[in-house]
Design an enzyme around this catalytic site. Structure first.
Site, mmCIF file in Angstrom:
data_model
loop_
_atom_site.group_PDB
_atom_site.id
_atom_site.type_symbol
_atom_site.label_atom_id
_atom_site.label_comp_id
_atom_site.label_asym_id
_atom_site.label_seq_id
_atom_site.Cartn_x
_atom_site.Cartn_y
_atom_site.Cartn_z
ATOM 1 N N LYS A 55 -1.186 -54.724 13.322
ATOM 2 C CA LYS A 55 -2.190 -55.760 13.555
ATOM 3 C C LYS A 55 -2.950 -55.547 14.861
ATOM 4 O O LYS A 55 -4.148 -55.733 14.915
ATOM 5 C CB LYS A 55 -1.507 -57.135 13.557
ATOM 6 C CG LYS A 55 -2.449 -58.312 13.761
ATOM 7 C CD LYS A 55 -3.279 -58.574 12.528
ATOM 8 C CE LYS A 55 -4.270 -59.691 12.696
ATOM 9 N NZ LYS A 55 -5.371 -59.589 11.731
ATOM 10 N N ASN A 95 6.353 -49.528 24.763
ATOM 11 C CA ASN A 95 5.108 -49.715 24.023
ATOM 12 C C ASN A 95 3.999 -49.056 24.826
ATOM 13 O O ASN A 95 3.784 -49.419 25.980
ATOM 14 C CB ASN A 95 4.798 -51.205 23.838
ATOM 15 C CG ASN A 95 3.416 -51.413 23.247
ATOM 16 O OD1 ASN A 95 2.935 -50.568 22.489
ATOM 17 N ND2 ASN A 95 2.779 -52.519 23.592
ATOM 18 N N GLY A 96 3.308 -48.093 24.209
ATOM 19 C CA GLY A 96 2.226 -47.395 24.901
ATOM 20 C C GLY A 96 2.285 -45.916 24.541
ATOM 21 O O GLY A 96 2.904 -45.540 23.545
ATOM 22 N N HIS A 136 -30.337 -39.870 0.356
ATOM 23 C CA HIS A 136 -30.357 -38.743 1.293
ATOM 24 C C HIS A 136 -29.032 -37.993 1.326
ATOM 25 O O HIS A 136 -28.758 -37.277 2.281
ATOM 26 C CB HIS A 136 -30.735 -39.231 2.693
ATOM 27 C CG HIS A 136 -32.102 -39.832 2.745
ATOM 28 N ND1 HIS A 136 -33.244 -39.086 2.592
ATOM 29 C CD2 HIS A 136 -32.508 -41.123 2.862
ATOM 30 C CE1 HIS A 136 -34.301 -39.876 2.654
ATOM 31 N NE2 HIS A 136 -33.879 -41.125 2.807
ATOM 32 N N GLU A 185 -8.435 -50.218 3.564
ATOM 33 C CA GLU A 185 -7.269 -50.618 4.361
ATOM 34 C C GLU A 185 -6.134 -51.186 3.512
ATOM 35 O O GLU A 185 -4.976 -50.868 3.740
ATOM 36 C CB GLU A 185 -7.736 -51.680 5.375
ATOM 37 C CG GLU A 185 -6.663 -52.199 6.299
ATOM 38 C CD GLU A 185 -7.216 -53.214 7.311
ATOM 39 O OE1 GLU A 185 -8.293 -53.797 7.077
ATOM 40 O OE2 GLU A 185 -6.547 -53.426 8.334
ATOM 41 N N LYS A 204 -12.248 -52.914 4.381
ATOM 42 C CA LYS A 204 -11.182 -53.780 3.866
ATOM 43 C C LYS A 204 -10.570 -53.184 2.605
ATOM 44 O O LYS A 204 -9.364 -53.191 2.422
ATOM 45 C CB LYS A 204 -11.763 -55.166 3.594
ATOM 46 C CG LYS A 204 -10.783 -56.260 3.783
ATOM 47 C CD LYS A 204 -10.880 -56.986 5.093
ATOM 48 C CE LYS A 204 -10.801 -56.125 6.327
ATOM 49 N NZ LYS A 204 -10.977 -56.857 7.542
ATOM 50 N N GLU A 245 -17.918 -53.624 6.328
ATOM 51 C CA GLU A 245 -16.691 -54.418 6.347
ATOM 52 C C GLU A 245 -16.002 -54.380 4.968
ATOM 53 O O GLU A 245 -14.786 -54.236 4.878
ATOM 54 C CB GLU A 245 -17.021 -55.860 6.778
ATOM 55 C CG GLU A 245 -15.905 -56.868 6.645
ATOM 56 C CD GLU A 245 -14.672 -56.541 7.487
ATOM 57 O OE1 GLU A 245 -14.708 -55.622 8.304
ATOM 58 O OE2 GLU A 245 -13.650 -57.233 7.260
ATOM 59 N N TRP A 285 5.171 -48.819 15.763
ATOM 60 C CA TRP A 285 4.047 -48.230 15.043
ATOM 61 C C TRP A 285 3.948 -46.813 15.575
ATOM 62 O O TRP A 285 3.663 -46.588 16.746
ATOM 63 C CB TRP A 285 2.766 -49.014 15.317
ATOM 64 C CG TRP A 285 1.574 -48.462 14.607
ATOM 65 C CD1 TRP A 285 1.367 -48.433 13.251
ATOM 66 C CD2 TRP A 285 0.417 -47.859 15.206
ATOM 67 N NE1 TRP A 285 0.150 -47.862 12.978
ATOM 68 C CE2 TRP A 285 -0.456 -47.497 14.150
ATOM 69 C CE3 TRP A 285 0.026 -47.603 16.517
ATOM 70 C CZ2 TRP A 285 -1.685 -46.887 14.376
ATOM 71 C CZ3 TRP A 285 -1.193 -47.000 16.743
ATOM 72 C CH2 TRP A 285 -2.035 -46.652 15.670
ATOM 73 N N ARG A 322 3.028 -56.005 15.097
ATOM 74 C CA ARG A 322 2.588 -54.946 16.016
ATOM 75 C C ARG A 322 2.999 -53.553 15.540
ATOM 76 O O ARG A 322 2.645 -52.555 16.160
ATOM 77 C CB ARG A 322 3.169 -55.196 17.415
ATOM 78 C CG ARG A 322 2.774 -56.524 17.995
ATOM 79 C CD ARG A 322 3.439 -56.717 19.332
ATOM 80 N NE ARG A 322 2.790 -55.938 20.350
ATOM 81 C CZ ARG A 322 1.809 -56.373 21.126
ATOM 82 N NH1 ARG A 322 1.398 -57.607 21.017
ATOM 83 N NH2 ARG A 322 1.261 -55.601 22.023
ATOM 84 N N CYS A 337 3.473 -50.931 19.677
ATOM 85 C CA CYS A 337 4.740 -51.467 19.217
ATOM 86 C C CYS A 337 4.963 -52.847 19.808
ATOM 87 O O CYS A 337 4.220 -53.290 20.672
ATOM 88 C CB CYS A 337 5.876 -50.563 19.690
ATOM 89 S SG CYS A 337 5.548 -48.827 19.394
#
Ligand code: M6R
Length: 589
Positions: free
Chosen positions: A584, A96-97, A484, A468, A465, A461, A72, A27, A2
């Site tokens: 982020k 935050n944590g 396979h 996301e 993306k 990547e 968050w 955040r 956060c």
């Protein structure tokens, strides 16, 4: 994870907290809230959703002291109730944590009569503060943090005191010194334009912030002096410059990112060379997109310098009991430089005697501060949650780092080659037309990104993306592995995007294209190779990239897959810059 901000002074606390929260929203954006001291009472305002929702409510607040939070969610769904601040008695706290032992603490507090209203871990801190309060908030905080396990940056206010008490352990926290009061916040951007100097608190620090003074104590509660540094955050809000989204703007800044990173590397090259002399083994680590850059860095180091290299996601690395000694170099790759898993991986490596190289876009971050040496990524501020230009910057930084390890002449050659990349990226950006492929991907039941070697790293990547920001499922896969297992998933509703930029492997990846086509799956090919163009031209959608050195081709194909993801998300009208459930920078484990 956060964002938090606090202010005490002569100004309008509501306005200051609101502005800071807007700058901290990257955040987390599940909920936002603030608590103010007003006429000896706590006024609490909190709402699920974006910071903007607080704006009309904060107009009514008249206060000179406040704390704010943008969330968050980790413990408890996004909701008004779970939004911070959390209160107990006349005390309010933002956190935050993660409090890892919250369940035990909560049970104990409940048995003592405490009434909990939220499902968060953080609410225990409010109740512990109340329990430990004897007329001194800083003392109460000191007693409280002794009981906490996990990570925290905490700010607390109390209705009978005109000050803020703060503490940090493994979550970032800074203090800002203003002309008309003092501040505390998760990071510098929150304080952009508000103060010229800051202090970055250290783990274990507790501080008391008043209008005219700041007192800092170390983990043993001894008064300490910490450095004051200039606040480097820019006060002007970073605009979209006419782009519809930050992601598109930032994709268009990839040429600058590579150019500036290569320039910045010159400044650290000698130091880097000295620190890494005698290194016999390299480990690269990071999370998400940074991990994908690390995968490419591993190949560079092995191919250029012939030093054995491994790559591991930071969260895994930490719990593997890694074999490390003083001849090991650990590259910790991170845009933000504050991703908890990556920072803790770096700490572990340092404690085992390794040299740690921070490859980061954040030059005053925790990672930079603890690393043996920093290799700067000069991408500039990246606002969109999805990483783009920081990834290309990381690849450039790792390319040059590996080249240094290979010797002077090799480095000179690589420095020459990378100079061509900004123009090639501009060409790529100008010529990419992803519209129809984006529509195909947006309507697919699954999108598989395939490639070999470096193309495989870029495939990972591309897949991340797309997931996301468009929420379309899929996977990044080595094209040789398709047969396979994953081939069983291929049908007319799936799309495979095959990246082919390596002449030697083109035939093999071409086989994967044929295998998918013969199972009725849709296929598109991203390539810079003449032979591949000729082979598939007219048969399937082709994305053609400029010719480029094989080792630098990931820079161009990365932009292609990131642009594809962007366009697909746009087709689906997703909230591209702030995808659901994400933030982020992830400062919790
Ligand atoms: O700040 P970091 O580079 O350490 O962040 C690591 C990941 O959280 C990040 O790359 C994430 O995967 C991106 N949102 C992907 O676009």
């Amino acid at each position: 994870m956060c964002g938090i901000i606090g202010y005490v002074g002569g100004g309008n606390a509501a306005e200051i907290i609101l502005g800071g929260l807007k700058r901290l929203e990257y955040r987390g954006y599940d909920s936002a809230g603030a608590a103010f001291l007003s006429d000896g009472k706590i006024q609490l305002i909190k709402k699920q959703g974006r910071v903007e929702k607080l704006a009309p409510l904060l107009k009514e607040i008249h206060s000179r002291t406040g704390i704010g939070h943008t969330r968050w969610a980790t413990h408890g769904v996004p909701s008004d109730i779970n939004a911070h601040p959390h209160c107990a008695g006349g005390i309010a706290v933002v956190h935050n944590g993660i409090i890892e032992n919250y369940a035990e603490l909560k049970a104990e507090l409940i048995s003592g009569g405490a009434k909990f209203v939220s499902d968060t871990d953080s609410e225990v801190v409010a109740h512990l503060l109340l329990k430990n309060y004897r007329g001194d908030l800083v003392f109460a905080l000191r007693e409280t943090v002794k009981l906490l396990k996990g990570s925290y940056a905490l700010m607390a206010i109390c209705e009978s005191e005109q000050r803020i008490a703060v503490a940090r352990h493994k979550s970032p926290l800074i203090i800002g010194y203003g002309a008309d009061g003092n501040f505390c916040a998760s990071d510098e951007p929150a304080l952009a334009g508000l103060c010229n100097t800051i202090t970055i608190l250290e783990d274990g620090d507790i501080a008391e912030i008043s209008e005219k003074s700041v007192k800092i104590f170390d983990r043993f509660f001894n008064p300490v002096t910490r450095n004051e540094e200039p606040n480097l955050a820019v006060s002007a809000s970073l605009g979209l410059d006419g782009y519809p989204h930050y992601m598109l703007k930032e994709l268009n800044e990839t040429p600058l990112s590579v150019e500036a990173t290569a320039r910045a590397f010159e400044g650290v090259k000698e130091r880097f060379r000295e620190e890494l002399a005698g290194v016999r083994r390299v480990i690269l680590t990071g999370c998400g997109t940074a991990y994908h850059a690390a995968l490419i860095g591993k190949r560079y180091i092995e191919c250029f310098a012939r030093i054995p290299a491994e790559c591991e996601t930071a969260g895994e690395f930490r719990y593997k009991n890694p074999v490390i000694d003083e001849h090991t170099a650990v590259f910790a790759v991170s845009q933000s430089g504050e991703t908890a898993d990556t920072v803790e991986a770096a700490r572990l490596a340092l404690s085992l005697g390794a040299k740690v190289i921070a490859v980061t876009n954040s030059h005053r971050s925790e990672l930079t501060r603890i690393a043996t040496v920093s290799v700067p990524v000069a991408a500039g501020p990246e606002i969109c949650v999805a990483a783009t230009k920081s990834y290309t910057g990381q690849i450039a930084a790792l390319y040059l780092s590996a080249a240094v390890l290979a010797g002077e002449k090799f480095y000179a050659d690589c420095a020459e080659k990378i100079r061509l990349i900004p123009n090639l990226l501009t060409l790529t950006l100008e010529s990419l037309d992803m519209r129809s492929l984006a529509h195909v991907c947006a309507s697919s039941s699954g999108v598989y990104f395939l490639g070999r070697d470096l193309d495989y790293a870029v495939a990972l990547e591309g897949s991340l993306k797309l997931k996301e920001i468009s929420y379309v499922a899929g996977e990044g896969y080595p094209s040789g592995e398709l047969k396979h297992g994953t081939l069983a998933l291929i049908d007319v509703n799936t799309t495979s995007v095959v990246i082919i930029t390596d002449e030697e492997l083109a035939g093999k990846s071409g086989n994967a294209v044929e295998q998918v086509l013969s199972r009725g799956g849709k296929v598109a090919v991203i390539t810079s190779l003449e032979g591949v163009k000729e082979k598939f031209s007219g048969k399937l959608p082709l994305v053609v990239l400029p010719k480029c050195d094989k080792y630098l081709s990931p820079l161009l194909s990365a932009v292609a897959v990131q642009m594809l993801a962007y366009k697909a998300a746009a087709v689906l009208s997703r909230e591209i810059d702030k995808p659901r459930n994400l933030a982020k920078s992830v400062t919790v484990e």
